[in-house]
Design a protein around this motif. Structure first.
Motif, short mmCIF file in Angstrom:
data_model
loop_
_atom_site.label_atom_id
_atom_site.label_comp_id
_atom_site.label_asym_id
_atom_site.label_seq_id
_atom_site.Cartn_x
_atom_site.Cartn_y
_atom_site.Cartn_z
N ILE A 90 38.86 37.84 66.91
CA ILE A 90 38.16 36.58 67.15
C ILE A 90 36.66 36.85 67.10
N TYR A 91 35.95 35.99 66.37
CA TYR A 91 34.52 36.14 66.18
C TYR A 91 33.79 34.87 66.59
N SER A 92 32.58 35.04 67.06
CA SER A 92 31.67 33.92 67.24
C SER A 92 30.93 33.75 65.92
N LEU A 93 31.09 32.57 65.29
CA LEU A 93 30.45 32.27 64.02
C LEU A 93 29.36 31.24 64.26
N THR A 94 28.14 31.55 63.83
CA THR A 94 27.04 30.60 63.91
C THR A 94 26.47 30.40 62.52
N LEU A 95 26.26 29.13 62.17
CA LEU A 95 25.57 28.77 60.93
C LEU A 95 24.26 28.12 61.31
N SER A 96 23.17 28.56 60.69
CA SER A 96 21.87 27.97 60.99
C SER A 96 21.08 27.75 59.71
N LYS A 97 20.36 26.64 59.71
CA LYS A 97 19.50 26.29 58.57
C LYS A 97 18.33 25.50 59.13
N PRO A 98 17.10 25.85 58.74
CA PRO A 98 15.94 25.11 59.24
C PRO A 98 16.09 23.61 59.00
N GLY A 99 15.77 22.82 60.04
CA GLY A 99 15.85 21.37 59.95
C GLY A 99 17.20 20.80 60.34
N PHE A 100 18.17 21.69 60.67
CA PHE A 100 19.51 21.25 61.06
C PHE A 100 19.87 21.88 62.40
N VAL A 101 20.80 21.23 63.11
CA VAL A 101 21.29 21.77 64.37
C VAL A 101 22.21 22.95 64.07
N ASN A 102 22.05 24.04 64.83
CA ASN A 102 22.95 25.19 64.66
C ASN A 102 24.38 24.78 64.97
N TYR A 103 25.32 25.40 64.27
CA TYR A 103 26.75 25.16 64.48
C TYR A 103 27.36 26.48 64.92
N THR A 104 28.04 26.49 66.08
CA THR A 104 28.68 27.70 66.57
C THR A 104 30.13 27.40 66.94
N VAL A 105 31.02 28.30 66.55
CA VAL A 105 32.45 28.14 66.83
C VAL A 105 33.08 29.53 66.90
N ASN A 106 34.17 29.65 67.65
CA ASN A 106 34.97 30.88 67.60
C ASN A 106 35.98 30.73 66.48
N ILE A 107 36.11 31.77 65.67
CA ILE A 107 37.04 31.73 64.54
C ILE A 107 37.88 33.00 64.54
N SER A 108 39.16 32.86 64.22
CA SER A 108 40.07 34.01 64.18
C SER A 108 40.23 34.51 62.76
N VAL A 109 40.26 35.82 62.62
CA VAL A 109 40.57 36.48 61.35
C VAL A 109 41.92 37.15 61.54
N TYR A 110 42.86 36.80 60.65
CA TYR A 110 44.22 37.31 60.74
C TYR A 110 44.48 38.34 59.66
N ILE A 111 45.29 39.34 59.98
CA ILE A 111 45.61 40.41 59.05
C ILE A 111 46.22 39.84 57.77
N GLY A 112 45.64 40.20 56.64
CA GLY A 112 46.17 39.83 55.34
C GLY A 112 46.01 38.37 54.96
N GLN A 113 45.21 37.61 55.71
CA GLN A 113 45.04 36.19 55.43
C GLN A 113 43.56 35.84 55.30
N THR A 114 43.30 34.67 54.71
CA THR A 114 41.94 34.14 54.62
C THR A 114 41.82 32.95 55.55
N SER A 115 40.82 32.98 56.42
CA SER A 115 40.51 31.84 57.29
C SER A 115 39.39 31.06 56.62
N TYR A 116 39.55 29.74 56.60
CA TYR A 116 38.58 28.86 55.92
C TYR A 116 37.83 28.02 56.94
N ILE A 117 36.54 27.87 56.70
CA ILE A 117 35.74 26.96 57.52
C ILE A 117 34.77 26.22 56.60
#
Length: 71
Positions: free
Chosen positions: A40-67
């Motif tokens: 499980i990871y804390s994922l933050t996306l940030s871009k000037p002029g926009f509100v930061n987005y933070t969420v916990n996201i899981s990475v599973y063995i052998g799979q791709t997690s999409y956000i």
């Protein structure tokens, strides 16, 4: 892919947001991160002029997690 790893596919609107996994910079969206240790990871996306987005996201063995985030 090998071991206890998976992938993350991270997209944002607008593109070009900075990606931080557990506060470590990992490039900008839109991007695929491959061979990430599973867990499980804390994922933050940030871009000037926009509100930061933070969420916990899981990475599973052998799979791709999409956000897909609208900033």
């Amino acid at each position: 892919m090998y071991g206890n790893v998976g992938n993350l596919s991270i997209d944002s609107m607008p593109a070009g947001a900075r990606i931080y996994l557990n506060e470590i910079y990992n490039g900008t969206t839109n991007r695929n991160l491959i061979n990430i240790s599973s867990g499980i990871y804390s994922l933050t996306l940030s871009k000037p002029g926009f509100v930061n987005y933070t969420v916990n996201i899981s990475v599973y063995i052998g799979q791709t997690s999409y956000i897909n985030v609208i900033l």
